[in-house]
Design a protein around this motif. Sequence first.
Motif, mmCIF file in Angstrom:
data_model
loop_
_atom_site.group_PDB
_atom_site.id
_atom_site.type_symbol
_atom_site.label_atom_id
_atom_site.label_comp_id
_atom_site.label_asym_id
_atom_site.label_seq_id
_atom_site.Cartn_x
_atom_site.Cartn_y
_atom_site.Cartn_z
ATOM 1 N N GLU A 419 26.183 24.101 25.324
ATOM 2 C CA GLU A 419 26.696 23.039 24.466
ATOM 3 C C GLU A 419 28.081 23.384 23.931
ATOM 4 O O GLU A 419 28.969 22.520 23.868
ATOM 5 C CB GLU A 419 25.720 22.803 23.316
ATOM 6 C CG GLU A 419 24.419 22.153 23.765
ATOM 7 C CD GLU A 419 23.427 22.008 22.639
ATOM 8 O OE1 GLU A 419 23.001 20.868 22.367
ATOM 9 O OE2 GLU A 419 23.075 23.031 22.034
ATOM 10 N N ILE A 420 28.288 24.637 23.573
ATOM 11 C CA ILE A 420 29.606 25.053 23.082
ATOM 12 C C ILE A 420 30.642 24.950 24.209
ATOM 13 O O ILE A 420 31.768 24.484 24.005
ATOM 14 C CB ILE A 420 29.536 26.473 22.516
ATOM 15 C CG1 ILE A 420 28.740 26.455 21.191
ATOM 16 C CG2 ILE A 420 30.925 27.056 22.293
ATOM 17 C CD1 ILE A 420 28.439 27.813 20.636
ATOM 18 N N GLY A 421 30.253 25.341 25.412
ATOM 19 C CA GLY A 421 31.173 25.263 26.545
ATOM 20 C C GLY A 421 31.536 23.846 26.906
ATOM 21 O O GLY A 421 32.705 23.526 27.159
ATOM 22 N N HIS A 422 30.531 22.950 26.943
ATOM 23 C CA HIS A 422 30.811 21.548 27.272
ATOM 24 C C HIS A 422 31.689 20.901 26.203
ATOM 25 O O HIS A 422 32.577 20.100 26.513
ATOM 26 C CB HIS A 422 29.502 20.773 27.417
ATOM 27 C CG HIS A 422 28.838 20.961 28.754
ATOM 28 N ND1 HIS A 422 29.128 22.005 29.586
ATOM 29 C CD2 HIS A 422 27.903 20.220 29.410
ATOM 30 C CE1 HIS A 422 28.395 21.919 30.691
ATOM 31 N NE2 HIS A 422 27.655 20.822 30.610
ATOM 32 N N GLY A 423 31.428 21.231 24.932
ATOM 33 C CA GLY A 423 32.249 20.676 23.863
ATOM 34 C C GLY A 423 33.689 21.136 23.962
ATOM 35 O O GLY A 423 34.622 20.348 23.766
ATOM 36 N N ALA A 424 33.900 22.415 24.279
ATOM 37 C CA ALA A 424 35.263 22.945 24.399
ATOM 38 C C ALA A 424 35.996 22.304 25.570
ATOM 39 O O ALA A 424 37.195 22.001 25.479
ATOM 40 C CB ALA A 424 35.214 24.459 24.574
ATOM 41 N N LEU A 425 35.307 22.093 26.686
ATOM 42 C CA LEU A 425 35.925 21.442 27.844
ATOM 43 C C LEU A 425 36.368 20.025 27.490
ATOM 44 O O LEU A 425 37.504 19.620 27.780
ATOM 45 C CB LEU A 425 34.937 21.413 29.018
ATOM 46 C CG LEU A 425 35.359 20.581 30.237
ATOM 47 C CD1 LEU A 425 36.631 21.143 30.857
ATOM 48 C CD2 LEU A 425 34.233 20.523 31.268
#
Length: 771
Positions: A419-425
């Motif tokens: 979730e953190i990775g998708h949000g950052a992308l």
Amino acid sequence: MSISPFARKVVERTIGDRTISLETGRFAKQASGAVVVRIGDTMSLVTAMTGPGREGIDFFPLTVDYREKTYAAGKFPGGFIKREGRPSTKEILTARLIDRPIRPLFPEWYREEVQIQAGPISADRVNDPDVPSIVGASASLLLAKAPFLGPIGAVRLARVEGKLIAFPTAEEIAASDLDLVVASTAKAIVMIEGFGEELPEPEMADAIIHAHRINQDLIALQYELLDAVGQERPVHTPTPPDALKGLLLERFGHRLREAKQIVMKQERNAATKQILESAIAELIPADGEAASLAPGGPGEAASVPVPVTKDRIKNVFHAVEEVVVRDLILSGNRPDGRGPRDLRSIKCEVGVLPRAHGSAIFQRGETQALVTTVLGTGADEQRIDGIMDEYSKKFMLDYNMPPFAVGEVRPIRGPGRREIGHGALAERSVASILPPPARFPYTIRVVSDILESNGSSSMASVCGATLSLMDAGVPISDPVGGISIGLVQDDATGRHVLLTDIIGEEDHYGDMDFKVAGTQRGVTGIQLDLKNLGISEEIVRETLEQAHEARLEILRAMLRSIKRPREEISTNAPRLIQIQINPDKIGLLIGPGGKTIRRLQDETGAKIDIDDSGVVTLASTEAAGAEAARDKILAMTEGVQVGRIYEGRVSSIKDFGAFVEILPGKDGLVHVTELSSGYIANVSDVCRVGDTMLVKVISVDDQDRVKLSRKAALAEREIPDEFADRPRPAGAPDRSSGGPPRRPEGGGGGGGRGYGGDRDRGGDRGPRGPR
């Protein structure tokens, strides 16, 4: 092989104008492999440990952890507790950056525990240790003698004034229109993560290929390290054939092929589950006795028979599904019946939530994102602290995917790495089209809640974020859309199929998830994750072209719901106004001990923030409060302006008129004849000390004395004057001259201040008269 304490080895190579070195044999000598990667004065220690896997697991247990210790930069941790705690967003994103290119480069049969730990032991605040840590992870795995199908190289590229720079400094990244990370093996590209300012697809592809070439030097450097320690280069072992897989494919492949062509996801899954149950019932007799098969395939002699259990059938059946789905796609049959370039149906809605400042639903097939926007003030900015310089963020995008989005029941925890990775992308893909703070001073928070997911929810978040921002009235420069392109490739023949808008099944069984976000002009965000051993330059260019075609179609669908950002922000959002004052006037605005600024905030209800450069930000729940504060601050900092109307406070009353403070420390005289157009016998009939009064500046003489008029201000603002009709009584003195009185010998009116004097200077005072 453990390395002797005296076997320190260092190899280095110059790439562009930067020197990269790899060192082993000095730190962490009990680790299976340990490497220090150095660039400038930044040193990242990366270790790899291997150990026996847990019995019965059906996955590769790789763990990657990246932690930054602030001592590396000569800093204390921020906050109350002076010790590092839970990993920061930056640390989680870097751990993912290391994990993604490494995970697919282990053979399918490998189930041993592998743990990689990385982090800087020295940080110069100029060179980020994140990408060098990928190189260190690859080198440490080679030293650990794990069955790693590497090595890999990894490089960050920036582009400043059209020139590509390898391993850029923080200053160069800030000046760049590209931030690109590429990892690759000697033969192919295995991972991409990049963000650009609407970079055209051919230019993005050229940068990716340039990075791939640079990586060959980093791969050669790792081989030099192996040669320096006297370790042989790795030899890769092929995956042995599975007899059960062949048997299941032979007996159930035809039925599975038919089931996988059912268009609806729920029905397709139900039919697949029924075939699995049939396989278990057929291969395991009712008496529960498990059969044994040779590992080489049906009908072949088995040296070590493998028992057929229920769990083993489930695991191998999954591999059979992969074979069937991939064969169908290569023959032109996608699971949901679409062609390779077809998008699923798209539906967009905006303004769906009444209290959010902006909201949107973006639906693409069975993927649905509810995206909201909230606008805040400077107090809502997020402070970011780490080994690099501290900074604040005015834009945040958070991504959430609850278990019901995929029809599951599981515990609800905090946001995970995915979730953190998708949000950052999504955040970085949208950030480049936001207005600069000078034009739009709001702090912006966007939240994407995935309510339904079947493929590429991160790109749905990008599309929904654009719609939500436009609904909130944020003046974005261009709408951004995003799409994911999949790949199925036949390694034997080299034939491949690219799939636009992949669904979950195609992502799961395919070779690639290539996400591309951008405007109609170019790419703003790109991310590549692979399950195979890499892709070629041809596939990179073909994918970017296919993604561009799909993105334009998505943008057209989005703009049918809202064509441009709304003219006004939501009535629920705070009102912000920014003004520029002379920095020399900041002290005047703040006042002694903050007295002036507090009074302004109390009077107007607006929150006032002052920057050292003289930029003043005014925030209020209503526009009137911010506008009132603006007018007062401009009046105060610009000085007294002839012809301007001020709201002042009566500071003293004399027989000939009233002294009114129109700016902090600045008084003017309202002569009795200027109080009203009617006759005024006593000044106290009109005002008392402490009253507020609307006055107009009618003159400032060469001694800086200010003459004010109440009646002129009322007339200009068309405000009734209750004293206007009063006639002059018979015998009353005529005051029509209206001129300022002679200053008394004992000093000016108003408690010893000179008439119209500046309180800060003490006025132009005469000699004190007798008491």
